[in-house]
Design an enzyme around this catalytic site. Structure first.
Site, PDB file in Angstrom:
ATOM      1  N   THR A 198       0.835  -1.208   0.000  1.00  0.00           N
ATOM      2  CA  THR A 198       0.000   0.000   0.000  1.00  0.00           C
ATOM      3  C   THR A 198       0.867   1.254   0.000  1.00  0.00           C
ATOM      4  O   THR A 198       2.005   1.213   0.484  1.00  0.00           O
ATOM      5  CB  THR A 198      -0.917   0.001   1.248  1.00  0.00           C
ATOM      6  OG1 THR A 198      -1.419   1.319   1.465  1.00  0.00           O
ATOM      7  CG2 THR A 198      -0.172  -0.421   2.501  1.00  0.00           C
ATOM      8  N   ASP A 199       0.317   2.358  -0.493  1.00  0.00           N
ATOM      9  CA  ASP A 199       1.076   3.621  -0.450  1.00  0.00           C
ATOM     10  C   ASP A 199       1.221   4.123   0.988  1.00  0.00           C
ATOM     11  O   ASP A 199       2.037   4.992   1.265  1.00  0.00           O
ATOM     12  CB  ASP A 199       0.431   4.690  -1.350  1.00  0.00           C
ATOM     13  CG  ASP A 199      -0.968   5.126  -0.891  1.00  0.00           C
ATOM     14  OD1 ASP A 199      -1.549   4.493   0.015  1.00  0.00           O
ATOM     15  OD2 ASP A 199      -1.485   6.108  -1.461  1.00  0.00           O
ATOM     16  N   GLU A 200       0.426   3.548   1.911  1.00  0.00           N
ATOM     17  CA  GLU A 200       0.499   4.020   3.300  1.00  0.00           C
ATOM     18  C   GLU A 200       1.839   3.693   3.948  1.00  0.00           C
ATOM     19  O   GLU A 200       2.183   4.269   4.979  1.00  0.00           O
ATOM     20  CB  GLU A 200      -0.669   3.451   4.115  1.00  0.00           C
ATOM     21  CG  GLU A 200      -2.009   3.871   3.545  1.00  0.00           C
ATOM     22  CD  GLU A 200      -3.177   3.712   4.513  1.00  0.00           C
ATOM     23  OE1 GLU A 200      -2.972   3.760   5.724  1.00  0.00           O
ATOM     24  OE2 GLU A 200      -4.301   3.539   4.019  1.00  0.00           O
ATOM     25  N   TYR A 260      -1.449  -0.295  11.254  1.00  0.00           N
ATOM     26  CA  TYR A 260      -1.762  -0.972   9.985  1.00  0.00           C
ATOM     27  C   TYR A 260      -0.619  -0.815   8.995  1.00  0.00           C
ATOM     28  O   TYR A 260      -0.072  -1.801   8.482  1.00  0.00           O
ATOM     29  CB  TYR A 260      -3.070  -0.419   9.375  1.00  0.00           C
ATOM     30  CG  TYR A 260      -3.202  -0.729   7.894  1.00  0.00           C
ATOM     31  CD1 TYR A 260      -3.421  -2.034   7.451  1.00  0.00           C
ATOM     32  CD2 TYR A 260      -3.093   0.282   6.929  1.00  0.00           C
ATOM     33  CE1 TYR A 260      -3.523  -2.326   6.098  1.00  0.00           C
ATOM     34  CE2 TYR A 260      -3.199   0.000   5.578  1.00  0.00           C
ATOM     35  CZ  TYR A 260      -3.404  -1.303   5.158  1.00  0.00           C
ATOM     36  OH  TYR A 260      -3.486  -1.584   3.813  1.00  0.00           O
ATOM     37  N   LYS A 288       2.055  -3.530   7.337  1.00  0.00           N
ATOM     38  CA  LYS A 288       2.186  -3.741   5.887  1.00  0.00           C
ATOM     39  C   LYS A 288       3.630  -3.496   5.453  1.00  0.00           C
ATOM     40  O   LYS A 288       4.164  -4.190   4.586  1.00  0.00           O
ATOM     41  CB  LYS A 288       1.241  -2.807   5.107  1.00  0.00           C
ATOM     42  CG  LYS A 288      -0.234  -3.173   5.177  1.00  0.00           C
ATOM     43  CD  LYS A 288      -0.555  -4.529   4.549  1.00  0.00           C
ATOM     44  CE  LYS A 288      -0.368  -4.532   3.041  1.00  0.00           C
ATOM     45  NZ  LYS A 288      -0.804  -5.847   2.471  1.00  0.00           N
TER      46      LYS A 288
HETATM   47  N1  NAD Z   1      -8.481  -1.167   0.075  1.00  0.00           N
HETATM   48  C1  NAD Z   1      -7.525  -0.360  -0.345  1.00  0.00           C
HETATM   49  O1  NAD Z   1      -7.799   0.792  -0.676  1.00  0.00           O
HETATM   50  C2  NAD Z   1      -6.113  -0.860  -0.475  1.00  0.00           C
HETATM   51  C3  NAD Z   1      -5.167  -0.044  -1.083  1.00  0.00           C
HETATM   52  C4  NAD Z   1      -3.857  -0.509  -1.242  1.00  0.00           C
HETATM   53  C5  NAD Z   1      -3.520  -1.791  -0.808  1.00  0.00           C
HETATM   54  N2  NAD Z   1      -4.460  -2.555  -0.207  1.00  0.00           N
HETATM   55  C6  NAD Z   1      -4.057  -3.911   0.210  1.00  0.00           C
HETATM   56  O2  NAD Z   1      -4.793  -4.826  -0.579  1.00  0.00           O
HETATM   57  C7  NAD Z   1      -5.061  -6.006   0.155  1.00  0.00           C
HETATM   58  C8  NAD Z   1      -6.549  -6.306   0.151  1.00  0.00           C
HETATM   59  O3  NAD Z   1      -7.258  -5.199   0.734  1.00  0.00           O
HETATM   60  P1  NAD Z   1      -8.841  -5.181   0.839  1.00  0.00           P
HETATM   61  O4  NAD Z   1      -9.266  -3.784   0.872  1.00  0.00           O
HETATM   62  O5  NAD Z   1      -9.408  -6.106  -0.171  1.00  0.00           O
HETATM   63  O6  NAD Z   1      -9.027  -5.812   2.308  1.00  0.00           O
HETATM   64  P2  NAD Z   1     -10.240  -6.656   2.921  1.00  0.00           P
HETATM   65  O7  NAD Z   1     -10.147  -6.421   4.393  1.00  0.00           O
HETATM   66  O8  NAD Z   1     -11.499  -6.365   2.199  1.00  0.00           O
HETATM   67  O9  NAD Z   1      -9.852  -8.161   2.596  1.00  0.00           O
HETATM   68  C9  NAD Z   1      -8.870  -8.871   3.285  1.00  0.00           C
HETATM   69  C10 NAD Z   1      -9.192 -10.358   3.195  1.00  0.00           C
HETATM   70  O10 NAD Z   1      -8.137 -11.097   3.840  1.00  0.00           O
HETATM   71  C11 NAD Z   1      -8.722 -12.120   4.631  1.00  0.00           C
HETATM   72  N3  NAD Z   1      -7.794 -12.442   5.732  1.00  0.00           N
HETATM   73  C12 NAD Z   1      -7.480 -11.669   6.800  1.00  0.00           C
HETATM   74  N4  NAD Z   1      -6.616 -12.306   7.591  1.00  0.00           N
HETATM   75  C13 NAD Z   1      -6.352 -13.515   7.004  1.00  0.00           C
HETATM   76  C14 NAD Z   1      -5.516 -14.614   7.334  1.00  0.00           C
HETATM   77  N5  NAD Z   1      -4.769 -14.616   8.457  1.00  0.00           N
HETATM   78  N6  NAD Z   1      -5.484 -15.687   6.495  1.00  0.00           N
HETATM   79  C15 NAD Z   1      -6.237 -15.705   5.380  1.00  0.00           C
HETATM   80  N7  NAD Z   1      -7.061 -14.687   5.020  1.00  0.00           N
HETATM   81  C16 NAD Z   1      -7.115 -13.602   5.821  1.00  0.00           C
HETATM   82  C17 NAD Z   1     -10.034 -11.532   5.125  1.00  0.00           C
HETATM   83  O11 NAD Z   1     -10.945 -12.554   5.498  1.00  0.00           O
HETATM   84  C18 NAD Z   1     -10.494 -10.741   3.898  1.00  0.00           C
HETATM   85  O12 NAD Z   1     -11.272 -11.539   3.035  1.00  0.00           O
HETATM   86  C19 NAD Z   1      -4.488  -5.777   1.559  1.00  0.00           C
HETATM   87  O13 NAD Z   1      -3.239  -6.399   1.634  1.00  0.00           O
HETATM   88  C20 NAD Z   1      -4.365  -4.269   1.651  1.00  0.00           C
HETATM   89  O14 NAD Z   1      -3.305  -3.911   2.510  1.00  0.00           O
HETATM   90  C21 NAD Z   1      -5.747  -2.134  -0.032  1.00  0.00           C
END
Ligand code: NAD
Length: 342
Positions: free
Chosen positions: A127-129, A155, A159
């Protein structure tokens, strides 16, 4: 050559399920093992219509090395696309334990799997964070891949921990790793505790929307399908050991986002916006320089915010039962009903 089999972790979450959906819709010639622990954020309903010959669901925790090894051998996994994470900043402030466990240790366990089984590729969705925050008074400054990692929330720190481990497995073990660092996403299947789906669904319920602090925090917003396309592009064209920023070139304050959503939904600001105390340590501004992925992989975003936000709002209108089941907690029963036991 045998068929590529992707282990997609966190596949029942927001971005993971959109990624699987995109590959299935495009008929990409890959097999997908969709692994998810189904935490509160994972919702099997996000994947239900996709399960079949191409996509297999496995419920499991990425911290469970034995299970991962079994899955990798049974399904002949060749690549990992690693989305699974605890992803909500506010929750990491309430308690950081699960963030460190899943985002750091879980990533390490997956890296060892890839190393021990000599997998072909490992892509970490970062993530950009991880870069921290940017000054508000220098709008020309953006995060590049060279910007030092200076995470400010539990968080983003967790990451960044995963991000650094991925880098180390390239340098120490020559593991074929790739990293993407993306800005804020929006779109269908977004869990309604995050800003855009929370605001849209609250307004559909005729409730107020909570705006943090002065509402002037700046974020770069990217439509989720653009992010998924960027991940697929980097998986196929990226250079091992490299990180790629992914951004929408679309910086907006939370205030501007709120105004657009209210206007789209025909709700007046004064009646519906409630200011709430700012999140502690709230980063003021994120902005991404995504020129490297364009230069090296030929990727750039296709969706524009003014249209894609309309598509997003319409999706929440068309899928009321999806978000109502989440807001009421009903969705947690889905797995039980489908498979028994939770
Ligand atoms: N949402 C954003 O804007 C954004 C931006 C940049 C990066 N990301 C990254 O993208 C990825 C997905 O983000 P998202 O928004 O879809 O998150 P989300 O919270 O919607 O989905 C995360 C999923 O991971 C599963 N999970 C959590 N812990 C687990 C474990 N120990 N074992 C197996 N599964 C597990 C959860 O059940 C969930 O389905 C993350 O790594 C996040 O850091 C998100």
């Amino acid at each position: 050559m045998s068929m590529r089999t992707l282990l997609v972790t966190g596949a029942a979450g927001f971005i993971g399920s959109n990624f699987v959906r995109m590959l299935a819709r495009r008929r990409e010639p890959v097999r997908i093992i969709a692994l998810d622990k189904l935490t509160y954020a994972g919702n099997l309903a996000n994947l239900a219509d996709l399960l079949g010959d191409q996509v297999t669901f496995v419920r499991g925790d990425i911290c469970n090395a034995e299970l991962l090894d079994h899955v990798a051998s049974e399904y002949r996994v060749s690549e990992v696309v690693h989305f699974a994470a605890e992803s909500h900043v506010d929750r990491s402030i309430l308690g950081s334990g699960p963030f460190v466990t899943t985002n750091v240790i879980g990533t390490q366990v997956l890296l060892d799997l890839a190393k021990n089984r000599k997998l072909d590729k490992f892509l970490y969705v970062s993530t950009d964070e991880v870069y921290g925050t940017l000054p508000e008074d220098q709008p020309d400054v953006k995060f590049t891949e060279e910007t030092p990692l200076q995470p400010n929330s539990p968080y983003s720190a967790s990451k960044a921990g995963g991000d650094c481990l991925v880098r180390s497995y390239f340098h120490t073990f020559h593991l074929p790793v790739l990293t993407t660092r993306c800005s804020n996403n929006y779109g269908p299947y977004h869990f309604p505790e995050k800003l855009i789906p929370l605001f849209v669904t609250n307004l559909m319920e005729d409730k107020q929307v909570p705006l943090y602090g002065d509402g002037k925090n700046v974020r770069d917003w990217l439509y989720v399908e653009d992010h998924c396309d960027a991940i697929w592009t980097v998986l196929n064209k990226g250079k091992f050991g490299e990180a790629y920023n992914v951004g929408g070139n679309n910086e907006m304050t939370n205030r501007q986002i709120t105004e657009i959503i209210l206007r789209e939904m025909g709700k007046p600001w004064d009646k519906y916006v409630r200011y709430v105390q700012d999140r502690p340590g709230h980063d003021r501004r994120y902005a991404i320089d995504a020129s490297k992925i364009k230069r090296e992989c030929g990727w750039e975003p296709k969706f524009r915010f003014p249209e894609a936000i309309k598509t997003t709002i319409q999706w929440y209108r068309d899928n009321e039962s999806w978000w109502r089941q989440i807001k009421s907690g009903e969705y947690l029963k889905y797995y039980d009903t489908q498979y028994g036991g939770r």
